[in-house]
Structure formats: C-alpha cells, structure tokens
Design a protein around this motif. Structure first.
Motif, PDB file in Angstrom:
ATOM      1  N   PRO A 118      40.509  12.082   3.982  1.00 45.58           N
ATOM      2  CA  PRO A 118      40.407  12.774   5.282  1.00 45.58           C
ATOM      3  C   PRO A 118      39.016  12.674   5.900  1.00 45.58           C
ATOM      4  N   ALA A 119      37.985  12.615   5.074  1.00 43.81           N
ATOM      5  CA  ALA A 119      36.628  12.513   5.616  1.00 43.81           C
ATOM      6  C   ALA A 119      36.445  11.208   6.384  1.00 43.81           C
ATOM      7  N   ILE A 120      36.861  10.106   5.797  1.00 43.23           N
ATOM      8  CA  ILE A 120      36.712   8.816   6.463  1.00 43.23           C
ATOM      9  C   ILE A 120      37.730   8.684   7.595  1.00 43.23           C
ATOM     10  N   LEU A 134      38.713  11.056   9.486  1.00 39.91           N
ATOM     11  CA  LEU A 134      38.137  11.814  10.596  1.00 39.91           C
ATOM     12  C   LEU A 134      37.068  10.995  11.326  1.00 39.91           C
ATOM     13  N   ILE A 135      36.283  10.243  10.566  1.00 37.86           N
ATOM     14  CA  ILE A 135      35.296   9.352  11.187  1.00 37.86           C
ATOM     15  C   ILE A 135      36.004   8.363  12.117  1.00 37.86           C
ATOM     16  N   MET A 136      37.123   7.815  11.654  1.00 45.60           N
ATOM     17  CA  MET A 136      37.878   6.861  12.474  1.00 45.60           C
ATOM     18  C   MET A 136      38.385   7.520  13.757  1.00 45.60           C
ATOM     19  N   VAL A 137      38.926   8.720  13.621  1.00 49.14           N
ATOM     20  CA  VAL A 137      39.500   9.409  14.778  1.00 49.14           C
ATOM     21  C   VAL A 137      38.415   9.808  15.783  1.00 49.14           C
ATOM     22  N   LEU A 138      37.300  10.300  15.284  1.00 47.07           N
ATOM     23  CA  LEU A 138      36.263  10.816  16.179  1.00 47.07           C
ATOM     24  C   LEU A 138      35.361   9.735  16.781  1.00 47.07           C
ATOM     25  N   LEU A 139      35.140   8.640  16.074  1.00 43.13           N
ATOM     26  CA  LEU A 139      34.119   7.691  16.507  1.00 43.13           C
ATOM     27  C   LEU A 139      34.619   6.309  16.927  1.00 43.13           C
ATOM     28  N   ALA A 140      35.808   5.935  16.550  1.00 41.61           N
ATOM     29  CA  ALA A 140      36.289   4.595  16.890  1.00 41.61           C
ATOM     30  C   ALA A 140      36.682   4.536  18.365  1.00 41.61           C
ATOM     31  N   ALA A 167      42.857   4.787  13.147  1.00 43.97           N
ATOM     32  CA  ALA A 167      43.400   5.746  12.182  1.00 43.97           C
ATOM     33  C   ALA A 167      44.680   5.219  11.538  1.00 43.97           C
ATOM     34  N   CYS A 168      45.512   4.561  12.313  1.00 45.69           N
ATOM     35  CA  CYS A 168      46.752   3.998  11.752  1.00 45.69           C
ATOM     36  C   CYS A 168      46.463   2.862  10.777  1.00 45.69           C
ATOM     37  N   LEU A 169      45.495   2.027  11.104  1.00 42.52           N
ATOM     38  CA  LEU A 169      45.114   0.946  10.184  1.00 42.52           C
ATOM     39  C   LEU A 169      44.516   1.509   8.903  1.00 42.52           C
ATOM     40  N   PHE A 170      43.686   2.523   9.046  1.00 44.29           N
ATOM     41  CA  PHE A 170      43.114   3.182   7.869  1.00 44.29           C
ATOM     42  C   PHE A 170      44.234   3.755   7.000  1.00 44.29           C
ATOM     43  N   ALA A 171      45.176   4.445   7.626  1.00 43.62           N
ATOM     44  CA  ALA A 171      46.304   5.032   6.890  1.00 43.62           C
ATOM     45  C   ALA A 171      47.149   3.949   6.224  1.00 43.62           C
ATOM     46  N   ALA A 172      47.326   2.829   6.902  1.00 39.55           N
ATOM     47  CA  ALA A 172      48.085   1.717   6.307  1.00 39.55           C
ATOM     48  C   ALA A 172      47.376   1.177   5.072  1.00 39.55           C
ATOM     49  N   ARG A 222      40.519  -5.558  10.195  1.00 31.48           N
ATOM     50  CA  ARG A 222      40.411  -5.739   8.748  1.00 31.48           C
ATOM     51  C   ARG A 222      39.495  -4.698   8.106  1.00 31.48           C
ATOM     52  N   TYR A 223      38.448  -4.262   8.810  1.00 30.93           N
ATOM     53  CA  TYR A 223      37.537  -3.291   8.221  1.00 30.93           C
ATOM     54  C   TYR A 223      38.178  -1.912   8.093  1.00 30.93           C
ATOM     55  N   ALA A 224      38.978  -1.509   9.070  1.00 29.95           N
ATOM     56  CA  ALA A 224      39.688  -0.229   8.970  1.00 29.95           C
ATOM     57  C   ALA A 224      40.704  -0.285   7.833  1.00 29.95           C
ATOM     58  N   LEU A 225      41.383  -1.388   7.730  1.00 24.63           N
ATOM     59  CA  LEU A 225      42.366  -1.566   6.657  1.00 24.63           C
ATOM     60  C   LEU A 225      41.692  -1.576   5.289  1.00 24.63           C
ATOM     61  N   LEU A 226      40.590  -2.308   5.174  1.00 20.20           N
ATOM     62  CA  LEU A 226      39.843  -2.342   3.903  1.00 20.20           C
ATOM     63  C   LEU A 226      39.274  -0.967   3.558  1.00 20.20           C
ATOM     64  N   SER A 227      38.817  -0.248   4.557  1.00 17.95           N
ATOM     65  CA  SER A 227      38.315   1.099   4.319  1.00 17.95           C
ATOM     66  C   SER A 227      39.413   1.970   3.719  1.00 17.95           C
ATOM     67  N   GLY A 228      40.596   1.913   4.303  1.00 20.03           N
ATOM     68  CA  GLY A 228      41.725   2.678   3.773  1.00 20.03           C
ATOM     69  C   GLY A 228      42.129   2.221   2.379  1.00 20.03           C
TER      70      GLY A 228
END
Length: 186
Positions: free
Chosen positions: A124-126, A128-134, A141-146, A100-106
């Motif tokens: 892209p900044a956030i 990238l945070i998902m890709v590099l640190l999660a 990244a997919c949840l963020f994009a969704a 839910r947090y990745a989705l809410l972030s997106g």
C-alpha cells in the motif's frame, strides 16, 4: 514460521551449497540492498556524500549485518521492498510513466510476501506513491497491482496447500498475532 518462498529458493540451492544456502542467499540480498540504497540516493539527491552516508547508516544503524549473515529472510524482504521503491521512482521519472517500471515495482513488492508477511506493508505504501504522484495514476496503480497479483495468488496457493486457507497473509493459525485479521483494529 515464514512463507514458502525461502524454503523453495533455498531448497533449490541446498544440493549445491548445503546448509550455507540460506546464508549465501541473504548475503547476496544484503549486498544488493546496499547498492540499491546507494542508487536511490544518487538519483534522488545527486550526491555521492548522501549516498555514502545512507549506506553507512543502513549498515551501522540497523540490524543489516546480523540479518545479512543469518538464515532468516529479513534481508531479502528488505531488498525486495527497497527495489520495488526504486522501480516506482523510475516509473515516476520515466517519459509517459513507462509501464514496465510500475509492473516491476509491483512484482518486487508482491514477491516480498513470499518471504515475510510484513513485506505486505510495502504494497500500500508504494501503491499510494503511484496514485498520488504518477501522471497517469489509474494506469500506474493498475500496472502496479498487476505486478503484485501473481505473488498474492502464489502465496494463496501455498497457504491452501499448507494450511487449507486461501488467505495469502496467514501463517496458518486463525487466531493470535500470526493471523493478519488480528491487526485490523490497528
């Protein structure tokens, strides 16, 4: 001049608040931004002193006061980007990177483009945070994009209605500094 989000939200408030609708909306976003910055600092640094200094720097060292009492959507755009970052941090800290947090972030990052196009730079900044640190970076990244996708689709639809283009990152002109393609060489 701005994407349709401000006109729609303020338009809903105009019958009740009159011409103060834009200003009240920005004051609320400005105050929420201060609380969000404080919350991020407390979480990241576990220091009330750092949180207070960061909040004072935001107020005294930026255009926060001017934008928080203006009719422009700058403060709302900043609130959405900062809150998207806050949700990204919560996603990274949560057990098993709660979805839910990745989705809410997106969702928050994407909603920013409905108010100011420069809010797109948070995406892209956030991301990238998902890709590099999660821990589960592809899923994150997919949840963020969704979360971003509904706002991009809505912005595309609004621009199609207003300007005849499905480009979500456009102010309607196809040349000059108001079109996202002119920033490609940067």
């Amino acid at each position: 001049q701005y994407p349709a989000g401000s006109a729609i939200v303020a338009g809903l408030l105009l019958p009740v608040l009159g011409p103060w609708a834009f200003i009240i909306f920005n004051v609320l976003a400005g105050v929420l931004t201060l609380f969000t910055v404080r919350t991020i600092c407390l979480h990241q640094f576990n220091s009330e002193v750092v949180a207070r200094i960061a909040t004072v720097l935001l107020v005294a060292g930026t255009f926060w006061v001017e934008f928080a009492v203006g009719i422009w959507p700058h403060t709302l755009s900043a609130f959405l980007a900062i809150h998207a970052y806050r949700f990204a941090l919560r996603h990274l800290d949560a057990d098993d990177n709660e979805s839910r947090y990745a989705l809410l972030s997106g969702l928050f990052a994407g909603t920013g483009i409905l108010f100011r196009l420069d809010a797109a730079f948070a995406i892209p900044a956030i991301g990238l945070i998902m890709v590099l640190l999660a821990r589960r970076f592809m899923r994150s990244a997919c949840l963020f994009a969704a979360g971003v996708l509904p706002s991009v689709m809505l912005a595309s639809w609004f621009n199609h209605l207003k300007f005849g283009t499905l480009n979500p990152f456009s102010y309607g002109r196809f040349t000059g500094s108001t079109h996202m393609a002119s920033y490609g060489p940067l």
